[in-house]
Design a protein around this motif. Structure first.
Motif, PDB file in Angstrom:
ATOM      1  N   ILE A 251       1.320  -1.443  -0.180  1.00 54.02           N
ATOM      2  CA  ILE A 251       0.161  -0.120   0.088  1.00 54.02           C
ATOM      3  C   ILE A 251       1.231   1.363  -0.243  1.00 54.02           C
ATOM      4  O   ILE A 251       1.713   1.196   1.111  1.00 54.02           O
ATOM      5  N   ILE A 252       0.408   1.968  -1.146  1.00 52.09           N
ATOM      6  CA  ILE A 252       1.303   3.320  -1.357  1.00 52.09           C
ATOM      7  C   ILE A 252       0.162   4.799  -0.708  1.00 52.09           C
ATOM      8  O   ILE A 252      -0.328   4.889  -1.209  1.00 52.09           O
ATOM      9  N   ALA A 253       1.349   5.268   0.048  1.00 53.36           N
ATOM     10  CA  ALA A 253       0.059   6.759   1.099  1.00 53.36           C
ATOM     11  C   ALA A 253       0.320   7.739  -0.203  1.00 53.36           C
ATOM     12  O   ALA A 253       1.745   7.974  -0.758  1.00 53.36           O
ATOM     13  N   SER A 269       1.771   2.965  10.386  1.00 53.85           N
ATOM     14  CA  SER A 269       0.250   2.675   9.992  1.00 53.85           C
ATOM     15  C   SER A 269       0.538   2.036   9.433  1.00 53.85           C
ATOM     16  O   SER A 269      -0.664   2.005   7.804  1.00 53.85           O
ATOM     17  N   GLY A 270       1.054   1.161   8.796  1.00 55.41           N
ATOM     18  CA  GLY A 270       0.744  -0.006   7.700  1.00 55.41           C
ATOM     19  C   GLY A 270       0.833   0.616   5.687  1.00 55.41           C
ATOM     20  O   GLY A 270       1.025  -1.068   4.607  1.00 55.41           O
ATOM     21  N   PHE A 271       1.974   1.211   5.923  1.00 59.34           N
ATOM     22  CA  PHE A 271       2.239   1.381   4.545  1.00 59.34           C
ATOM     23  C   PHE A 271       3.119   0.718   4.132  1.00 59.34           C
ATOM     24  O   PHE A 271       4.496   0.431   4.980  1.00 59.34           O
ATOM     25  N   ASN A 272       3.592   0.398   2.984  1.00 54.50           N
ATOM     26  CA  ASN A 272       4.940   0.565   2.385  1.00 54.50           C
ATOM     27  C   ASN A 272       6.444   1.387   2.067  1.00 54.50           C
ATOM     28  O   ASN A 272       7.299   1.189   1.572  1.00 54.50           O
ATOM     29  N   GLY A 273       5.314   2.486   1.199  1.00 54.67           N
ATOM     30  CA  GLY A 273       5.705   3.460   0.987  1.00 54.67           C
ATOM     31  C   GLY A 273       5.068   4.996   0.758  1.00 54.67           C
ATOM     32  O   GLY A 273       4.137   4.696   0.893  1.00 54.67           O
ATOM     33  N   TYR A 274       5.764   5.819  -0.295  1.00 54.40           N
ATOM     34  CA  TYR A 274       4.443   7.211   0.231  1.00 54.40           C
ATOM     35  C   TYR A 274       4.896   7.940  -1.277  1.00 54.40           C
ATOM     36  O   TYR A 274       6.386   7.869  -1.752  1.00 54.40           O
ATOM     37  N   ILE A 275       4.124   8.280  -1.751  1.00 50.08           N
ATOM     38  CA  ILE A 275       4.399   9.358  -2.798  1.00 50.08           C
ATOM     39  C   ILE A 275       3.739  10.936  -2.558  1.00 50.08           C
ATOM     40  O   ILE A 275       2.772  11.209  -2.049  1.00 50.08           O
ATOM     41  N   SER A 276       4.597  11.622  -3.064  1.00 50.14           N
ATOM     42  CA  SER A 276       3.733  12.819  -2.413  1.00 50.14           C
ATOM     43  C   SER A 276       3.199  13.408  -3.805  1.00 50.14           C
ATOM     44  O   SER A 276       3.055  13.558  -5.005  1.00 50.14           O
ATOM     45  N   LYS A 277       2.492  14.381  -3.613  1.00 51.89           N
ATOM     46  CA  LYS A 277       0.824  15.112  -3.759  1.00 51.89           C
ATOM     47  C   LYS A 277       2.062  16.854  -4.792  1.00 51.89           C
ATOM     48  O   LYS A 277       2.835  17.512  -3.771  1.00 51.89           O
ATOM     49  N   PRO A 278       1.686  16.630  -6.124  1.00 52.24           N
ATOM     50  CA  PRO A 278       1.180  16.535  -6.643  1.00 52.24           C
ATOM     51  C   PRO A 278       2.532  15.951  -7.046  1.00 52.24           C
ATOM     52  O   PRO A 278       3.407  15.575  -8.065  1.00 52.24           O
ATOM     53  N   GLU A 287       8.483   3.258  -8.079  1.00 52.04           N
ATOM     54  CA  GLU A 287       7.836   2.896  -6.551  1.00 52.04           C
ATOM     55  C   GLU A 287       7.040   1.936  -6.293  1.00 52.04           C
ATOM     56  O   GLU A 287       7.534   0.129  -5.721  1.00 52.04           O
ATOM     57  N   ILE A 288       6.043   1.956  -7.884  1.00 50.40           N
ATOM     58  CA  ILE A 288       5.611   0.686  -8.064  1.00 50.40           C
ATOM     59  C   ILE A 288       6.407  -0.701  -8.143  1.00 50.40           C
ATOM     60  O   ILE A 288       5.475  -1.947  -7.471  1.00 50.40           O
ATOM     61  N   ALA A 289       6.395  -0.103  -9.475  1.00 53.81           N
ATOM     62  CA  ALA A 289       7.860  -1.538  -9.726  1.00 53.81           C
ATOM     63  C   ALA A 289       8.481  -2.293  -8.837  1.00 53.81           C
ATOM     64  O   ALA A 289       8.256  -3.002  -8.546  1.00 53.81           O
ATOM     65  N   ARG A 290       9.350  -1.251  -7.260  1.00 48.45           N
ATOM     66  CA  ARG A 290       9.487  -1.720  -6.804  1.00 48.45           C
ATOM     67  C   ARG A 290       8.821  -2.369  -5.636  1.00 48.45           C
ATOM     68  O   ARG A 290       9.450  -3.619  -5.678  1.00 48.45           O
ATOM     69  N   LEU A 291       7.520  -1.823  -5.167  1.00 45.97           N
ATOM     70  CA  LEU A 291       6.825  -3.319  -3.845  1.00 45.97           C
ATOM     71  C   LEU A 291       6.093  -3.716  -5.314  1.00 45.97           C
ATOM     72  O   LEU A 291       6.320  -5.305  -4.097  1.00 45.97           O
ATOM     73  N   LEU A 292       5.775  -4.526  -6.163  1.00 40.59           N
ATOM     74  CA  LEU A 292       5.929  -4.763  -7.141  1.00 40.59           C
ATOM     75  C   LEU A 292       6.834  -6.438  -7.027  1.00 40.59           C
ATOM     76  O   LEU A 292       6.088  -7.711  -7.831  1.00 40.59           O
ATOM     77  N   ASN A 293       8.093  -6.626  -7.472  1.00 41.39           N
ATOM     78  CA  ASN A 293       8.979  -7.006  -7.122  1.00 41.39           C
ATOM     79  C   ASN A 293       9.549  -7.169  -5.928  1.00 41.39           C
ATOM     80  O   ASN A 293      10.698  -7.097  -5.327  1.00 41.39           O
TER      81      ASN A 293
END
Length: 296
Positions: A251-253, A269-278, A287-293
Motif C-alpha cells: 500500500i502506497i500512501a 501505519s501499515g504503508f509500504n511507501g509514499y508519494i507526494s502530491k502533485p 515505486e510501484i515497480a519496486r513494491l510489485l517486485n
C-alpha cells in the motif's frame, strides 16, 4: 530581485500548465550547479483567472529564495488541485526554517514590504493565501500559495445532468496485467494517475475510504495507491482495516506533504511507501515497480 506591486491586478485566463513550463525555463538558469530542479503538473488541464505578471513575480521570488538556501539537493515546484482552488508550491531539501522563524517570515522589515512580505501582499490581492511548512533547520521547506478557481456553471450543470455511474474498471480488465486499487476522491487527481498507469495496469477507482475497503475485499488487487486525505474515512483508517485481513499487499500512501513527521506516521501505519502530491510520474512508476517486485 525587486518588484513593483500594482494594487489592482489585471486578471486574464492563465493556463497553469503552460505557466509552470515557462517558469521552469526561467528558473533553470538560476539553480546552483549541484542542485536538481524538478517541476510537476497537478492536472491534465487547469486554468485560472489571475494576473500573470504578479503570479510570475511570486513564483520567481520563491524559487530564488529556494536556490539561495539549497546549494545542493533538489528543488521541486508545481501545483495541486484543491476543491475550489489551485495550490502552487516550491519545495526544497535545503537549510530549512525553525518554528520561531516561520512565525515572522512574511512580516515586513523596518516597515518596508519586499521579498516574502511582498509575496504575501500580492497573493492576498489575488484573493489567495500563502504559507510555509518546514520540520526545522536542515530539513528542507515548502512554500505554498493558493489561487481561487471560479466555478464553471455550464460544466456544473452538465455534471449534474450526467448521473451515469462511474465504472469500477475504466477499461476492460486484462488478466495478464497487475491490478491497482486507486483510492482518490478528487476526480482530477484520479484522471492524472490513470493517465500515468492505465497502459500497464488494470485500475480500480475507489472514491473514498469506505469504497477502498469494500473494493479491496472484492477484487484482491496486487497493490493499493491510497490517498491520505479523503471524506468519511481517511487513508490511515482504510489502511488499518485492510491490514486486519491482509498484511502482504503493498500500500502506497499519497500525501500532499512528506516532511519527516508525515513520513514517520505513514511508515508506522501499515504503508509500504509514499508519494507526494502533485505526483511525479517517474517516481510513481518506480515505486510501484519496486513494491510489485517484492520491495527490491
Amino acid at each position: 530581485m525587486s518588484f513593483e506591486f500594482d494594487s489592482k491586478p489585471a486578471k486574464v485566463e492563465v493556463d497553469v500548465n503552460e505557466f509552470i513550463m515557462s517558469i521552469a525555463g526561467a528558473a533553470a538558469k538560476r539553480v546552483p550547479s549541484r542542485t536538481i530542479l524538478n517541476h510537476v503538473l497537478g492536472a491534465v488541464r487547469c486554468k485560472v483567472n489571475t494576473d500573470p505578471e504578479l503570479l510570475s513575480q511570486v513564483m520567481l521570488n520563491l524559487l530564488d529564495n529556494a536556490c539561495k538556501f539549497t546549494s545542493r539537493g533538489s528543488i521541486t515546484f508545481g501545483y495541486e488541485m484543491l476543491p475550489d482552488a489551485v495550490c502552487i508550491f516550491v519545495r526544497d531539501t535545503g537549510a530549512g526554517i525553525s518554528t520561531e522563524r516561520q512565525m515572522t517570515l512574511f512580516d515586513p522589515t523596518d516597515g518596508n514590504r519586499h521579498g516574502l512580505a511582498l509575496c504575501k501582499d500580492i497573493v492576498e490581492s489575488l484573493h489567495g493565501e500563502i504559507g510555509v511548512e518546514s520540520d526545522g533547520e536542515g530539513k528542507g521547506s515548502q512554500f505554498w500559495f493558493t489561487l481561487p478557481v471560479e466555478a464553471d456553471e455550464e460544466a456544473d450543470e452538465a455534471e449534474q445532468r450526467d448521473v451515469t455511474p462511474v465504472p469500477v474498471f475504466e477499461k476492460p480488465r486484462d488478466a495478464s496485467r497487475p491490478t491497482i486499487l486507486v483510492a482518490e476522491d478528487n476526480d482530477s487527481n484520479y484522471f492524472l494517475v490513470s493517465s500515468i498507469l492505465e497502459d500497464e495496469y488494470n485500475l480500480i477507482h475507489a472514491h473514498n475510504g469506505n469504497e477502498a475497503v469494500e473494493l479491496f475485499a472484492e477484487y484482491n488487487p496486487h497493490l493499493v495507491l491510497m490517498d491520505i486525505s479523503m471524506p468519511d474515512m481517511d487513508g490511515y483508517e482504510a489502511t488499518s482495516i485492510i491490514r486486519c485481513s491482509n498484511t502482504d499487499v503493498p500500500i502506497i500512501a499519497v500525501t500532499a506533504y512528506a516532511f519527516q513527521a508525515d513520513r514517520l506516521r505513514i511508515m508506522d501505519s501499515g504503508f509500504n511507501g509514499y508519494i507526494s502530491k502533485p505526483i511525479d510520474a517517474d517516481l510513481l512508476m518506480t515505486e510501484i515497480a519496486r513494491l510489485l517486485n517484492n520491495g527490491r
